[in-house]
Write an enzyme that holds these catalytic residues in place. Sequence first.
Site, PDB file in Angstrom:
ATOM      1  CB  SER A  98       3.171   2.808   2.828  1.00 50.08           C
ATOM      2  OG  SER A  98       4.379   3.272   3.336  1.00 50.08           O
ATOM      3  CD  GLU A 120      -6.199   6.889   5.094  1.00 49.64           C
ATOM      4  OE1 GLU A 120      -5.959   5.570   4.911  1.00 49.64           O
ATOM      5  OE2 GLU A 120      -6.383   7.531   4.299  1.00 49.64           O
TER       6      GLU A 120
END
Length: 453
Positions: free
Chosen positions: A208, A229
């Site tokens: 997140s 990512e």
Amino acid sequence: MKSIKTFNPFNGNHLETYTQDSKSKLKEKLELADSTFKTWKELEIEERIELLQNLAEEVFRNKQHLSLLMTEEMGKPILESEAEIDKCIYLIDFYSKNAEQFLQDAIIETEAHESFISYDPLGCVLAIMPWNYPFWQVFRFAIPTLTAGNVALLKHASNVTGCALAIEKLFIDAGFPKGCFQTLVTDHETIEDLMGNDTVKAVSLTGSEKAGRKIAELAGKNLKPSLLELGGNNACIILKDADLDKYIDTIVKARMQNSGQSCIAAKRFIVVESIYDEFMTKFTSKVKSLKYGNPLEEDTTISCLAREDLAETLEKQVQQSIDLGAKVIKGHKRNGAYYEPTILTEVTTEMPVFKEETFGPVAAIIKVKTEDDAYEAAANSKFGLGTMVFTSNYEAASKRVSEIEDGGFFINELVKSDPRLPFGGTKISGYGRELSKEGILAFVNIKTTYINK
């Protein structure tokens, strides 16, 4: 001692209880990683590739067991679990064939007698990975990272601890040296200490935005490279000349695969008004045809979310959007961890379903007047993983690539990761690239050597 319990999200059944690694056990694993790196980095690339080939065989041999484990721990429909394992095998094969070329020295012509660039591994790399693709996310990090000569420590999501330990066993059974890849059975409270340990040279996180900010802070504090990512809020643009008969299955899959739990899923469907009615008819019909059921049954096409709290969060995001004026065409019903596939219209920019990441089967539909309006709405996001455009005029669409700041731009295809192409995001979707040549160079020292006689 602390423990981790795993549960089947579809029926709530308790699966396993795992004892967390003690401080002394974590210290042992760090020391083993450090000592293993000293010999692993000296291994010839041909020998590492041979081990990769062994690994591919191990994964293939255990495909059914691994798929079942994945489905039981996080609720993925079994056919999608099997496809995930197949993709891991394809990834291994890709680096088996290309790693040597990617890592070979690059001769550079200068005034020197000889000058070249070489790629030295950094050491031990910590990976912090999520539950939604419990094998693929780990393998796309581990395969290039280890093949480059690094060793790895995995802190996986606790609800897929069985998958995490299974991955470690695969590497060991394939003949990789003990300590080359280790799973840490621990919680997030230990990450700060791990990041501060001198053995850990870099970190890779898939997760997140909140987790990314914390890891970036710790990496900066310790001056260690990081690859992030993070979340996504991908736009799916439907232009007036889109071939819906040809691509409607792809468009629905872009939102609903993995029960909508994908950072690169289409979340905002931006539809030009001249094709809007046709799109809504075909899209709604396809979504209604999705079959909910036990993820272990092969005809199940959509199942529960990985945890009940995830379904609760999604339900709140949708309800807040409804309170702001969104209209429910289908769905918005929850039963435990299951959240019914949901279609919302009259979505505006201030609604959570437009500006936030919705991690589940929710499609936010935005009607726009023109093609220019569509691209403008797509670019209106703090996220930057990928955008997809459906149109018959792919040449015109390709000229608008630079208008979108995302890490990927897909025409007449859903955003997806492919070992042959670099993958990653921009803005709050993170930085760095995985896969392809860029992925194997993510955690190396790009070294310049300059020699004069």
